[in-house]
Design a protein around this motif. Sequence first.
Motif, PDB file in Angstrom:
ATOM      1  N   ARG A  52       2.412 -28.454   2.577  1.00 27.86           N
ATOM      2  CA  ARG A  52       2.230 -27.508   1.468  1.00 27.86           C
ATOM      3  C   ARG A  52       1.991 -26.094   2.012  1.00 27.86           C
ATOM      4  N   ARG A  91       4.276 -22.818   1.239  1.00 24.26           N
ATOM      5  CA  ARG A  91       3.610 -21.648   0.644  1.00 24.26           C
ATOM      6  C   ARG A  91       3.827 -20.417   1.533  1.00 24.26           C
ATOM      7  N   GLU A 138       0.305 -26.032  -6.153  1.00 18.74           N
ATOM      8  CA  GLU A 138       0.365 -27.221  -5.301  1.00 18.74           C
ATOM      9  C   GLU A 138      -0.121 -28.453  -6.050  1.00 18.74           C
TER      10      GLU A 138
END
Length: 733
Positions: free
Chosen positions: A618, A622, A634
Amino acid sequence: MRSNKVASIALLASVALTAIVSAVLLVFAAYAYSSESDKRWQELQHVLDMSADQLALGVALPAWNFDDRQVQAIMRASMNQRDLHAVVLYITGSKRAIVVQRGAGNQLEIGQPLHTTPDMLVAQRPILAEGDSIGTVKVFATPAYAQQELRERRQAHLLAIVTLAAVLVASVYGLLWLLILRPLKAVGQYLTGDTPQRAWFFGELRTLKESIHTMWSLLDNRYRVMRESEERLSVATRAARIGIWDWDVMHDELAQDDETMRQYGQTSRLGGGNYKAWLERLLPEDRERARAEVAAALRGERDFSLQFRIRRPDGAIRHLRSMARSFLDAQGKVVRMVGVSIDVSDATETEHELRRHRSHLEELVAERTAALSVAVAEAQAASRAKSVFLSAMSHELHAPLNSVIGFSRLMAHSSTMSAEEKRNMGVIHRSGQQLLALINDLLELSRIEAGGVGLHREAVDAAQLLRDVCDMAGARAAYRLDGAAPPPALMLDGAKLRQVLLNLVSLALKAADEGRVTVSLHATALPGGRHGLAFAVHAGRDGMADSGALALAISRQYVHIMGAELEVAAAPGGGPAWRFTIEAEQADAAAGMARPPQLAPAHQGRRVLVADDSVDGRHLLRGLLVPAGFDVHEAADGVEALDAIGRLRPELVLMEWRLPLLDGLETVRRLRADRGLPQPRVLILASSAFDEARQQALAAGADDFLRKPVEQDRLFRILQQQLSVQYVEGALS
């Protein structure tokens, strides 16, 4: 009545011929008119341009001296051409204009308001005095005189064509009547027994007249030939054992020739010589089918065609084939059927024997097929087990590589790192890419066997690739460019080329023991924007090369896929050398590690949801998307992703395949099934190296599929396609 018909045909032919000729003349007249019109307009334009040039030159000095009388005199003198309508002089810095134009009665007028029409031609010239523009002169020309002349010529052409057409109609009609129609009428009177009128016969008509006299003898000969043909046909049918029968349906009389009676074992007509007598000779099992076929033929549905069995008087059973043609009366009712009869007993018995053999063969094939099915099932089970193992290994190997490659790319863009650190980070990044390529190739060995591995061309800097290979190989490896450097961007499969060179360098290092290895490249320009790249890897001194069977086999296969052959020979300075030459097209831009693109201002803040159970995964996405201008949220599992979709209403979801609680595919299925939820675009992320994974993702309802480790350019290209966004910075290769 016949005379009127002949006259009308002659008139029609005359008119048709005249129409064709007239059309051709009209085409030529139109072409001539168009050419003359173009010429007249060119002449008018030439006169206009010359008048404008002369006037601009003539009035320059008087206008400079403000001598209006001299200017007007020159302007009046320039109107000597009847096509010129008006001359206008504009003095720079003055609102006044001097106008000379034709008025009523074609008289010249000075100082009156300018009157022009839209169809007039105009030419404008600057008035120059001592290099400066002191005014402008405009000359107007009227096309009225030219158009009048063209109309008169067009009318004259049309009148000539009409006159010629009338003369042509009369002439052609008279010739047709005298030379063709009158003789044909005389021939017709001769055939009907009337006294023929006098006529002239020329050419083919004379031959026709002479042929009429021999027509009756020819018809008689044809009749005799037809009778002889019928006799030969009768002999042929007897020789071919084809019987002929004729059934008078109205009177129920059935006539048969000798061959038909022989087939039925009769010396005379069947019984009473009718339909009932024939039907009784058939075996009882075939009679109902025979009745249905005869009834269909009598209804006119189709021609009679039937294969049946009969029993002869001696008890023998024979197979006969009968076909017939139906004849109808004026009301469309079948009144007669004429057909043939063929004894097919021998062929039928042979066919039955073949069917028995085929049935036996089918039993044998079925047994072999059953045994083969068991073997195939076992092979499929082993293949499925291998696929499951490779898929699991693919995920386990790709997951850490995703972080290595992704974060090395992000760190390479950091402003706090030194140039040396960025260079080292670039080596880490390229090494991770190479390791990823090796893993993917090993996972696709089964596809290589099936011919499923192809080239993936991209813009590659061949010289930089050579330097990267030497950097990864260490200090003992050096590169050399022979001749001119290749273009900075060529369309190549960089991953396969890099692996081949690394494999060969590794083999050369083992062969050179403690010596050095040289990697060289010689680029040659080829026609059509292509370039030949000759690579060579050789050890610096004699040595024993390691077999390296797997690496060498993969290298040979990759080089073959790239359209070349890998050659192994001794280098001039001693030691083994590997060489191959490939061709590549020049790309638009050099390959490299491009900076992330930026969303256009109008597209900033597009909402994206990242669903991944890995914090690093994640964080990586990002780090790519937020600097580009996306609004990123998320989720750690499938259940949390569905809840976030309902609350945040994202436009696109980056969904990891393997998620806890609810995996990515099941999450997509539930999303698509629940129409109460928003329906964003869904992009499945997976580490699988198999194409079947993409098909499963699309079948579950995903919009696209992205293989991990995530490639920056590929990610932003898919986002551009799915969200229709535009970028203002960065480059997508």
